[in-house]
Motif scaffolding. Sequence first.
Motif, PDB file in Angstrom:
ATOM      1  N   LEU A 189      10.301  -1.369  10.925  1.00 15.55           N
ATOM      2  CA  LEU A 189       9.155  -1.669  11.796  1.00 15.55           C
ATOM      3  C   LEU A 189       8.394  -2.932  11.370  1.00 15.55           C
ATOM      4  N   PHE A 190       8.017  -3.017  10.106  1.00 13.88           N
ATOM      5  CA  PHE A 190       7.197  -4.154   9.667  1.00 13.88           C
ATOM      6  C   PHE A 190       7.933  -5.492   9.749  1.00 13.88           C
ATOM      7  N   PRO A 191       9.176  -5.573   9.274  1.00 10.95           N
ATOM      8  CA  PRO A 191       9.871  -6.865   9.417  1.00 10.95           C
ATOM      9  C   PRO A 191       9.969  -7.284  10.888  1.00 10.95           C
ATOM     10  N   LYS A 235      -5.580   1.181   8.935  1.00 11.52           N
ATOM     11  CA  LYS A 235      -5.058  -0.182   9.134  1.00 11.52           C
ATOM     12  C   LYS A 235      -3.858  -0.168  10.083  1.00 11.52           C
ATOM     13  N   GLU A 236      -2.988   0.813   9.909  1.00  6.86           N
ATOM     14  CA  GLU A 236      -1.823   0.864  10.799  1.00  6.86           C
ATOM     15  C   GLU A 236      -2.241   1.186  12.232  1.00  6.86           C
ATOM     16  N   GLU A 237      -2.957   2.297  12.391  1.00  8.39           N
ATOM     17  CA  GLU A 237      -3.220   2.765  13.754  1.00  8.39           C
ATOM     18  C   GLU A 237      -4.243   1.910  14.495  1.00  8.39           C
ATOM     19  N   GLU A 249       0.830  -1.220   0.000  1.00  8.12           N
ATOM     20  CA  GLU A 249       0.000   0.000   0.000  1.00  8.12           C
ATOM     21  C   GLU A 249       0.861   1.266   0.000  1.00  8.12           C
ATOM     22  N   HIS A 250       2.111   1.123   0.400  1.00 11.49           N
ATOM     23  CA  HIS A 250       2.992   2.298   0.391  1.00 11.49           C
ATOM     24  C   HIS A 250       3.372   2.735  -1.025  1.00 11.49           C
ATOM     25  N   TYR A 251       3.290   1.827  -2.001  1.00 12.86           N
ATOM     26  CA  TYR A 251       3.831   2.150  -3.327  1.00 12.86           C
ATOM     27  C   TYR A 251       3.094   3.299  -4.023  1.00 12.86           C
ATOM     28  N   TYR A 299      -7.484   5.407   4.678  1.00 16.02           N
ATOM     29  CA  TYR A 299      -7.442   4.002   4.276  1.00 16.02           C
ATOM     30  C   TYR A 299      -6.215   3.264   4.855  1.00 16.02           C
ATOM     31  N   HIS A 300      -5.041   3.773   4.581  1.00 10.71           N
ATOM     32  CA  HIS A 300      -3.820   3.086   5.007  1.00 10.71           C
ATOM     33  C   HIS A 300      -3.535   3.278   6.507  1.00 10.71           C
ATOM     34  N   HIS A 301      -3.630   4.499   6.967  1.00  7.13           N
ATOM     35  CA  HIS A 301      -3.312   4.730   8.385  1.00  7.13           C
ATOM     36  C   HIS A 301      -4.358   4.137   9.329  1.00  7.13           C
ATOM     37  N   ARG A 332      11.239   3.618   6.787  1.00  5.16           N
ATOM     38  CA  ARG A 332      11.464   2.969   8.084  1.00  5.16           C
ATOM     39  C   ARG A 332      10.421   1.896   8.382  1.00  5.16           C
ATOM     40  N   GLU A 333       9.174   2.119   7.965  1.00  7.57           N
ATOM     41  CA  GLU A 333       8.168   1.072   8.178  1.00  7.57           C
ATOM     42  C   GLU A 333       8.507  -0.170   7.352  1.00  7.57           C
ATOM     43  N   ASN A 334       8.845   0.048   6.085  1.00  2.00           N
ATOM     44  CA  ASN A 334       9.128  -1.091   5.202  1.00  2.00           C
ATOM     45  C   ASN A 334      10.369  -1.882   5.623  1.00  2.00           C
TER      46      ASN A 334
HETATM   47 FE   LIG Z   1       2.541   3.035   6.383  1.00  2.74          FE
END
Ligand SMILES: [Fe+2]
Length: 243
Positions: A126-128, A56-58, A13-15, A52-54, A121-123
């Motif tokens: 944080l995410f891994p 899901k994150e938050e 979704e970041h792309y 939409y994206h945040h 940094r998320e990709n």
């Molecule tokens: Fe994100």
Amino acid sequence: MPEKNPFRIMTVEHYPIIQVASALSAMRVTHDIDSETLRKAVEFIRKFADRYHHEKEEKVVFEKAKKKKIGTSPVDAMEREHEMTRSRVREASELIERGDLKNAIVSLREWANFISDHIDRENHSLFPGLDRVFDENEKENMLEEFSRVDRELGSYEEMQELADEIFVEILSKTGNAIVEARAIPKEDRDDFVVRVANLMPENATLTVMYDEKSEELERRLKDFEIEEMKKNGVYAFKISKKT
Ligand SMILES: [Fe+2]
Ligand SMILES: [Fe+2]
């Protein structure tokens, strides 16, 4: 096959966000970009990045991470950064409505630079890290909650479609985009660059920040002129359509 890993979904979704940021970060106050185009960029950021994206994150990923009793300072930092990006967009929107397009361009460019770094940094960190903390059941549960967000707030296809529209519209005015490809994980980086290169209008160029020369990428971009640049240890290349 539908994607089974929530962190993979969040990464992908970041792309489209990086794509829009690439166009925005090359805007200069001297470019003649009209208020409709800038409004469209604000609409994309609000609808697809902030909601939409945040969401899901938050509301899903970060919320669950906080219950895990792991050190949550990286999560807290990301949430604070979301706030900072929101305030940049609020500022840009107010400036557009006041007719101050030059300062709106500056705010959107700041948003773009900031979000690219945040996504990087998320990709890559944080995410891994979070991917290792949750078990399969918990990930399944996240996917169910993601489906709710998809039903209520939009879809990836819509997000990508609007990102493409904005990207082309802005490049037709600026003639350039600065693509922070280093924020995209290696396995998807070449595909991303090839995709956006094929989208750009005639006579436009892309300045692509990359971390090393990729011969595979050069092969895939054979219809393009590639000019390599190396400065202070940073590797980048400029691509334009062959005439
Ligand atoms: Fe994100
Ligand atoms: Fe984020």
